[in-house]
Scaffold this active site. Structure first.
Site, PDB file in Angstrom:
ATOM      1  N   MET A  55       0.802  -1.228   0.000  1.00  0.00           N
ATOM      2  CA  MET A  55       0.000   0.000   0.000  1.00  0.00           C
ATOM      3  C   MET A  55       0.834   1.276   0.000  1.00  0.00           C
ATOM      4  O   MET A  55       0.293   2.373   0.099  1.00  0.00           O
ATOM      5  CB  MET A  55      -0.958   0.010   1.196  1.00  0.00           C
ATOM      6  CG  MET A  55      -1.932  -1.143   1.202  1.00  0.00           C
ATOM      7  SD  MET A  55      -2.864  -1.236  -0.339  1.00  0.00           S
ATOM      8  CE  MET A  55      -3.520  -2.884  -0.195  1.00  0.00           C
ATOM      9  N   CYS A  56       2.147   1.158  -0.107  1.00  0.00           N
ATOM     10  CA  CYS A  56       3.009   2.346  -0.164  1.00  0.00           C
ATOM     11  C   CYS A  56       2.976   2.958  -1.556  1.00  0.00           C
ATOM     12  O   CYS A  56       2.989   2.246  -2.550  1.00  0.00           O
ATOM     13  CB  CYS A  56       4.452   1.971   0.176  1.00  0.00           C
ATOM     14  SG  CYS A  56       4.750   1.794   1.916  1.00  0.00           S
ATOM     15  N   HIS A  57       2.967   4.271  -1.573  1.00  0.00           N
ATOM     16  CA  HIS A  57       3.057   4.992  -2.840  1.00  0.00           C
ATOM     17  C   HIS A  57       4.522   5.070  -3.269  1.00  0.00           C
ATOM     18  O   HIS A  57       5.394   5.285  -2.424  1.00  0.00           O
ATOM     19  CB  HIS A  57       2.514   6.417  -2.675  1.00  0.00           C
ATOM     20  CG  HIS A  57       1.060   6.465  -2.384  1.00  0.00           C
ATOM     21  ND1 HIS A  57       0.554   6.288  -1.123  1.00  0.00           N
ATOM     22  CD2 HIS A  57      -0.004   6.660  -3.196  1.00  0.00           C
ATOM     23  CE1 HIS A  57      -0.765   6.386  -1.162  1.00  0.00           C
ATOM     24  NE2 HIS A  57      -1.135   6.606  -2.405  1.00  0.00           N
ATOM     25  N   GLU A  94       9.853   4.116   4.022  1.00  0.00           N
ATOM     26  CA  GLU A  94      11.129   4.091   3.300  1.00  0.00           C
ATOM     27  C   GLU A  94      12.297   4.034   4.280  1.00  0.00           C
ATOM     28  O   GLU A  94      13.270   3.297   4.061  1.00  0.00           O
ATOM     29  CB  GLU A  94      11.245   5.310   2.377  1.00  0.00           C
ATOM     30  CG  GLU A  94      10.364   5.233   1.151  1.00  0.00           C
ATOM     31  CD  GLU A  94       8.862   5.430   1.398  1.00  0.00           C
ATOM     32  OE1 GLU A  94       8.081   5.173   0.477  1.00  0.00           O
ATOM     33  OE2 GLU A  94       8.466   5.842   2.514  1.00  0.00           O
ATOM     34  N   ASP A 120      24.000 -10.894   5.920  1.00  0.00           N
ATOM     35  CA  ASP A 120      24.400 -11.676   4.750  1.00  0.00           C
ATOM     36  C   ASP A 120      25.908 -11.621   4.518  1.00  0.00           C
ATOM     37  O   ASP A 120      26.526 -12.642   4.216  1.00  0.00           O
ATOM     38  CB  ASP A 120      23.667 -11.177   3.503  1.00  0.00           C
ATOM     39  CG  ASP A 120      24.093 -11.937   2.257  1.00  0.00           C
ATOM     40  OD1 ASP A 120      23.955 -13.173   2.243  1.00  0.00           O
ATOM     41  OD2 ASP A 120      24.583 -11.284   1.311  1.00  0.00           O
TER      42      ASP A 120
END
Length: 164
Positions: A75-77, A116, A130
């Site tokens: 749902m992020c723009h 973000e 990692d």
């Protein structure tokens, strides 16, 4: 269902229409951390990890993740980011080595950049894991949280300020 902004009149998910919202300068800072062994700390700080410069690679991963947040979070723009910065700080006491990650994001737009910043901090921490897992798979990624946000209708948020 009208009280839930991410549901349409049929009760199904939708991306909120932000076309009427004012564009303002918006910032967000998120924090995460990775708890590592002394061996990993020594290798990161001496830049002797076999996969390369851990902090440089993690920094680029965080910036890339911030730019791709809308690909991860449904749902992020998609936002045109104006600035992204990932910084690191070591917290060391006794045999405890913690790499603190700060992700700062800035834009001028109609919606905030909290997701973000959180995505950038998370991706940075995952990349550190990692890059170092060959030495120790027991590393722990710490709490990830929003530290501050500015701009927009809801105004400013500063973690801990609600306790004052």
């Amino acid at each position: 269902m009208s009280d839930f902004t991410h549901f349409n009149e049929q009760g199904r998910a939708r991306m909120v229409d932000i076309s009427d919202k004012a564009e303002t300068e918006r910032t967000a800072v998120a924090v995460s951390s990775v708890h590592v062994t002394k061996e990993i700390y020594d290798n990161i700080t001496a830049n002797t990890m076999k996969k390369g410069d851990v902090l440089a690679v993690a920094q680029v991963a965080g910036i890339t993740a911030a730019k791709k947040t809308s690909d991860w979070i449904p749902m992020c723009h998609p936002l045109p980011l104006k600035g992204t910065d990932i910084t690191f700080d070591w917290k060391i006491n006794a045999d405890h080595y913690e790499l603190q990650i700060n992700a700062s994001i800035k834009t001028k737009g109609s919606t905030g950049v909290e997701m973000e910043a959180l995505t950038a901090a998370s991706a940075t921490a995952l990349t550190v894991y990692d890059m170092c897992k060959a030495l120790d798979k027991g590393m722990v990624i710490g709490e990830t949280y929003l530290m501050t946000k500015t701009g927009g209708k809801s105004g400013e948020y500063h973690r801990g300020a609600e306790e004052d």
